[in-house]
Design a protein around this motif. Structure first.
Motif, PDB file in Angstrom:
ATOM      1  N   GLU A 241      13.163 -16.428   3.125  1.00  0.00           N
ATOM      2  CA  GLU A 241      13.053 -17.214   1.894  1.00  0.00           C
ATOM      3  C   GLU A 241      11.886 -16.788   1.013  1.00  0.00           C
ATOM      4  N   ASP A 242      11.079 -15.843   1.461  1.00  0.00           N
ATOM      5  CA  ASP A 242       9.891 -15.425   0.711  1.00  0.00           C
ATOM      6  C   ASP A 242      10.296 -14.633  -0.520  1.00  0.00           C
ATOM      7  N   ALA A 243      10.065 -15.214  -1.688  1.00  0.00           N
ATOM      8  CA  ALA A 243      10.445 -14.572  -2.948  1.00  0.00           C
ATOM      9  C   ALA A 243       9.665 -13.283  -3.182  1.00  0.00           C
ATOM     10  N   GLY A 244       8.423 -13.218  -2.711  1.00  0.00           N
ATOM     11  CA  GLY A 244       7.605 -12.019  -2.875  1.00  0.00           C
ATOM     12  C   GLY A 244       8.200 -10.818  -2.168  1.00  0.00           C
ATOM     13  N   VAL A 245       8.788 -11.052  -1.002  1.00  0.00           N
ATOM     14  CA  VAL A 245       9.422  -9.968  -0.256  1.00  0.00           C
ATOM     15  C   VAL A 245      10.653  -9.473  -1.006  1.00  0.00           C
TER      16      VAL A 245
ATOM     17  N   LEU B 216      10.062   0.230   2.861  1.00  0.00           N
ATOM     18  CA  LEU B 216      11.301  -0.509   3.124  1.00  0.00           C
ATOM     19  C   LEU B 216      11.351  -1.010   4.562  1.00  0.00           C
ATOM     20  N   ASP B 217      10.923  -0.172   5.507  1.00  0.00           N
ATOM     21  CA  ASP B 217      10.915  -0.591   6.915  1.00  0.00           C
ATOM     22  C   ASP B 217      10.050  -1.834   7.107  1.00  0.00           C
ATOM     23  N   ASN B 218       8.840  -1.823   6.541  1.00  0.00           N
ATOM     24  CA  ASN B 218       7.956  -2.982   6.674  1.00  0.00           C
ATOM     25  C   ASN B 218       8.510  -4.205   5.963  1.00  0.00           C
TER      26      ASN B 218
ATOM     27  N   LEU C 170      11.175  -5.739  -2.455  1.00  0.00           N
ATOM     28  CA  LEU C 170      12.359  -4.941  -2.112  1.00  0.00           C
ATOM     29  C   LEU C 170      13.074  -4.463  -3.378  1.00  0.00           C
ATOM     30  N   ALA C 171      13.215  -5.355  -4.345  1.00  0.00           N
ATOM     31  CA  ALA C 171      13.870  -4.971  -5.602  1.00  0.00           C
ATOM     32  C   ALA C 171      13.092  -3.858  -6.303  1.00  0.00           C
ATOM     33  N   CYS C 172      11.785  -3.945  -6.263  1.00  0.00           N
ATOM     34  CA  CYS C 172      10.953  -2.904  -6.893  1.00  0.00           C
ATOM     35  C   CYS C 172      11.132  -1.556  -6.196  1.00  0.00           C
ATOM     36  N   VAL C 173      11.155  -1.576  -4.867  1.00  0.00           N
ATOM     37  CA  VAL C 173      11.322  -0.330  -4.118  1.00  0.00           C
ATOM     38  C   VAL C 173      12.694   0.271  -4.395  1.00  0.00           C
ATOM     39  N   TYR C 174      13.733  -0.552  -4.356  1.00  0.00           N
ATOM     40  CA  TYR C 174      15.076  -0.044  -4.635  1.00  0.00           C
ATOM     41  C   TYR C 174      15.179   0.491  -6.062  1.00  0.00           C
ATOM     42  N   SER C 175      14.500  -0.152  -6.973  1.00  0.00           N
ATOM     43  CA  SER C 175      14.488   0.336  -8.352  1.00  0.00           C
ATOM     44  C   SER C 175      13.838   1.714  -8.435  1.00  0.00           C
ATOM     45  N   GLU C 176      12.732   1.901  -7.732  1.00  0.00           N
ATOM     46  CA  GLU C 176      12.061   3.207  -7.711  1.00  0.00           C
ATOM     47  C   GLU C 176      12.959   4.275  -7.094  1.00  0.00           C
ATOM     48  N   LEU C 177      13.802   3.864  -6.154  1.00  0.00           N
ATOM     49  CA  LEU C 177      14.727   4.799  -5.498  1.00  0.00           C
ATOM     50  C   LEU C 177      16.028   4.941  -6.290  1.00  0.00           C
ATOM     51  N   THR C 178      16.061   4.386  -7.492  1.00  0.00           N
ATOM     52  CA  THR C 178      17.235   4.363  -8.379  1.00  0.00           C
ATOM     53  C   THR C 178      18.479   3.788  -7.673  1.00  0.00           C
ATOM     54  N   GLN C 179      18.245   2.766  -6.870  1.00  0.00           N
ATOM     55  CA  GLN C 179      19.317   2.025  -6.214  1.00  0.00           C
ATOM     56  C   GLN C 179      19.299   0.607  -6.764  1.00  0.00           C
TER      57      GLN C 179
ATOM     58  N   SER D 148       0.842  -1.211   0.000  1.00  0.00           N
ATOM     59  CA  SER D 148       0.000   0.000   0.000  1.00  0.00           C
ATOM     60  C   SER D 148       0.870   1.251   0.000  1.00  0.00           C
ATOM     61  N   GLN D 149       1.955   1.215   0.771  1.00  0.00           N
ATOM     62  CA  GLN D 149       2.864   2.358   0.828  1.00  0.00           C
ATOM     63  C   GLN D 149       3.580   2.552  -0.505  1.00  0.00           C
ATOM     64  N   VAL D 150       3.982   1.468  -1.139  1.00  0.00           N
ATOM     65  CA  VAL D 150       4.632   1.568  -2.449  1.00  0.00           C
ATOM     66  C   VAL D 150       3.676   2.196  -3.453  1.00  0.00           C
ATOM     67  N   ARG D 151       2.412   1.790  -3.428  1.00  0.00           N
ATOM     68  CA  ARG D 151       1.421   2.330  -4.366  1.00  0.00           C
ATOM     69  C   ARG D 151       1.189   3.825  -4.150  1.00  0.00           C
ATOM     70  N   GLN D 152       1.571   4.318  -2.957  1.00  0.00           N
ATOM     71  CA  GLN D 152       1.445   5.744  -2.660  1.00  0.00           C
ATOM     72  C   GLN D 152       2.791   6.457  -2.733  1.00  0.00           C
TER      73      GLN D 152
END
Length: 172
Positions: A151-155, A139-141, A159-168, A128-132
């Motif tokens: 081991e959760d691939a979804g997490v 990232l904290d959550n 994380l990769a999506c968030v870092y990509s949005e942050l250009t990291q 929900s936070q990413v969508r906003q």
């Protein structure tokens, strides 16, 4: 499974019929008969107003009436502000309705009142936070969820999506 698919229509039709046959007393009255453990006559147990509303909200959600379910979940929370099941269901219904700010708020409230919140609640809050575009709190959550289930691939994907949005992208 889409809303129009035959399997969903069959399932939704069955759930409506089940609700009429099994939950009607709980939805309409303040009490309903329940069988006793000894096989004797049914006993009457009072149903709290919040449980009646919750049952009706779950029925609405199963039938695809998310806006009706959301209003009923909110009614439960007016009676019992820390009702965990209602908070969880309300957060999920808001998320499914793409009401991400509300989903985040209800998930956050559930995390506050639960001694040990479910990883899925934190994951729903993070998405929900990413969508906003609230990447820091997301990232904290996600880090908490990752710590609980490394081991959760979804997490890892989130994380990769968030870092990509942050250009990291190197961290992603």
């Amino acid at each position: 499974e889409t809303k129009g698919s035959a399997s969903r229509q069959t399932r939704v039709g069955a759930s409506r019929l089940d609700a009429v046959l099994t939950d009607n007393d709980a939805l309409l009255g303040d009490s309903r008969p329940l069988p006793t453990a000894t096989g004797g006559s049914p006993s009457i147990l009072p149903q709290s107003r919040s449980n009646v509303l919750l049952a009706k909200a779950h029925h609405f959600r199963r039938c695809g009436n998310l806006s009706g379910a959301i209003e009923l979940y909110k009614s439960v929370l007016e009676i019992e502000s820390g009702h965990r099941e209602a908070l969880d269901a309300l957060g999920g219904a808001c998320f499914s309705s793409q009401r991400y700010a509300e989903a985040e708020a209800h998930s956050r409230h559930l995390i506050e009142v639960s001694p040990d919140p479910d990883c899925m609640v934190r994951m729903r809050s993070a998405v929900s936070q990413v969508r906003q575009s609230k990447y820091g709190p997301a990232l904290d959550n996600l880090r908490v969820v990752l710590r609980d289930d490394p081991e959760d691939a979804g997490v890892h994907f989130a994380l990769a999506c968030v870092y990509s949005e942050l250009t990291q992208t190197d961290r992603g």
